[in-house]
Design an enzyme around this catalytic site. Sequence first.
Site, PDB file in Angstrom:
ATOM      1  N   CYS A  37       0.802  -1.227   0.000  1.00 47.49           N
ATOM      2  CA  CYS A  37       0.000   0.000   0.000  1.00 47.49           C
ATOM      3  C   CYS A  37       0.834   1.275   0.000  1.00 47.49           C
ATOM      4  O   CYS A  37       0.269   2.375  -0.031  1.00 47.49           O
ATOM      5  CB  CYS A  37      -0.955  -0.009   1.195  1.00 47.49           C
ATOM      6  N   HIS A  83      -2.556   8.464   5.878  1.00 47.03           N
ATOM      7  CA  HIS A  83      -2.890   7.145   5.335  1.00 47.03           C
ATOM      8  C   HIS A  83      -4.337   6.844   5.692  1.00 47.03           C
ATOM      9  O   HIS A  83      -5.106   6.409   4.845  1.00 47.03           O
ATOM     10  CB  HIS A  83      -1.945   6.084   5.899  1.00 47.03           C
ATOM     11  N   GLU A 123      -0.750   5.522  13.268  1.00 55.54           N
ATOM     12  CA  GLU A 123      -0.400   6.720  12.517  1.00 55.54           C
ATOM     13  C   GLU A 123      -0.414   7.963  13.407  1.00 55.54           C
ATOM     14  O   GLU A 123       0.479   8.824  13.317  1.00 55.54           O
ATOM     15  CB  GLU A 123      -1.387   6.881  11.366  1.00 55.54           C
ATOM     16  N   LYS A 154      -9.294   8.695   1.841  1.00 54.20           N
ATOM     17  CA  LYS A 154      -9.859   7.344   1.732  1.00 54.20           C
ATOM     18  C   LYS A 154     -11.306   7.319   2.212  1.00 54.20           C
ATOM     19  O   LYS A 154     -12.058   6.412   1.848  1.00 54.20           O
ATOM     20  CB  LYS A 154      -9.018   6.348   2.535  1.00 54.20           C
ATOM     21  N   HIS A 201      -9.833   2.698  -0.355  1.00 50.38           N
ATOM     22  CA  HIS A 201      -8.420   2.327  -0.288  1.00 50.38           C
ATOM     23  C   HIS A 201      -8.073   1.464  -1.489  1.00 50.38           C
ATOM     24  O   HIS A 201      -8.372   0.267  -1.536  1.00 50.38           O
ATOM     25  CB  HIS A 201      -8.157   1.575   1.012  1.00 50.38           C
ATOM     26  N   PHE A 221       0.892  -3.357   4.354  1.00 55.35           N
ATOM     27  CA  PHE A 221       1.131  -4.716   4.809  1.00 55.35           C
ATOM     28  C   PHE A 221       2.513  -5.167   4.342  1.00 55.35           C
ATOM     29  O   PHE A 221       2.958  -4.844   3.249  1.00 55.35           O
ATOM     30  CB  PHE A 221       0.075  -5.661   4.238  1.00 55.35           C
TER      31      PHE A 221
END
Length: 419
Positions: free
Chosen positions: A169, A309, A320, A341, A346, A405
């Site tokens: 990502c 994010h 975050e 997002k 996403h 990830f």
Amino acid sequence: MTRRSVVTGIGVVVPGGANREEFWSRIVAGKPAIRRISRFDPGAYRSQIAAECDFDPAGYGLSPQVIRRTDRFVQMALASADEAVRDSGLDLAATDTERIGVSLGSAVGATIRLEDEYVVASDHGRAWTVDENHLMPFMYQQLVPSSAATELAVRYGAHGPAAVISTGCTSGIDSIGHAHGLIQDGEADVVIAGASDAPISPITVACFDAIRATTPSNDEPELASRPFDAGRQGFVLGEGSAVLIVEELEHARARGARIYCEVSGYAARANGFHMTGLRPDGFELGEAISETVAQSGISPEDIGYISAHGSGTKQNDRHETAAYKRALGDTVRKIPISSIKSVVGHSLGAIGSIEMAACALVIERGIIPPTANLTDPDPECDLDYTPLVSREARVDHALSAGSGFGGFQSAMVFSRVLQ
């Protein structure tokens, strides 16, 4: 002399936005483009909603031949790249093609076409031994993600360095970071950079269902993506593409190009901690942010906007928030932050480039997009996450952070070019 890289063109294909201007209008309005999955029947899945693009490749001028041999993620990359090249004003015929590179990010590549072809070849999984005679003749292009960079290079006659960056990502940030490095190192004067992903397929939905990362809030799709909100239940899968023209500053000035901003800092770290888990202290992401800000030659007080994010999972949002506090100190409480997002979902590897496109437009237009659906902030996410309504503000430096990830943590700063 240090070579500087700037953004001179932007092209975007996102849910609810067929181009750059529609994308901008959508995120500034904070109007989510999320609905029940329409490409296949999602009834068997825990999460049945997604941020889908209303994307017609033929409508973007792609030929039947290109459409047949390419996956949806490549088609969206070509569409957004065409817009970015037009926006940049580049005369490709007058540009040294040996000095044009390609840097494209993708997390999952040709997922849709690979799955569709497997279903055909295996007769919906009933045949253990598949018959290759039933497959389309372009399966190798679907297998290797590098085909996306090849398609872009061929389309624009780019003979410089070409690569696909696949770091989960954070691919969209890292692809622009790679382009920035090519410019700095003198390997290219122009790089067609960005990312694209089209992951809305049964296999992807099933994978995220298995780890309960996506939201089960299927009844009200537009309210389901809730970054930093106490009621969030996971992220909403999306798709899309953004391509930026990253160009050496003096090269851009010599041709009189309109300059959106400068890529003033970029850094990446890996946490080596867990495939899908995050350390709660946000250490590695904080390190990437600190290094990026240092490269930019600015202080935390100079940052006018942070594109978060902000995936909408409890683990990520808290991680975050901790990273921002670690890297930027008390100053971060004065910086407006938001997650787009909440509007466009996403899109895995693509979202980082989409968020960098948003940062460039924030600097140019002086409006900070909101975080949609943020009505009840999580007490552990106690920063200014710009709930519900956009704001006007001059922004000279915009930071974006990404987490993926596999332990990938990346950050980038775009800055207004003042000299």
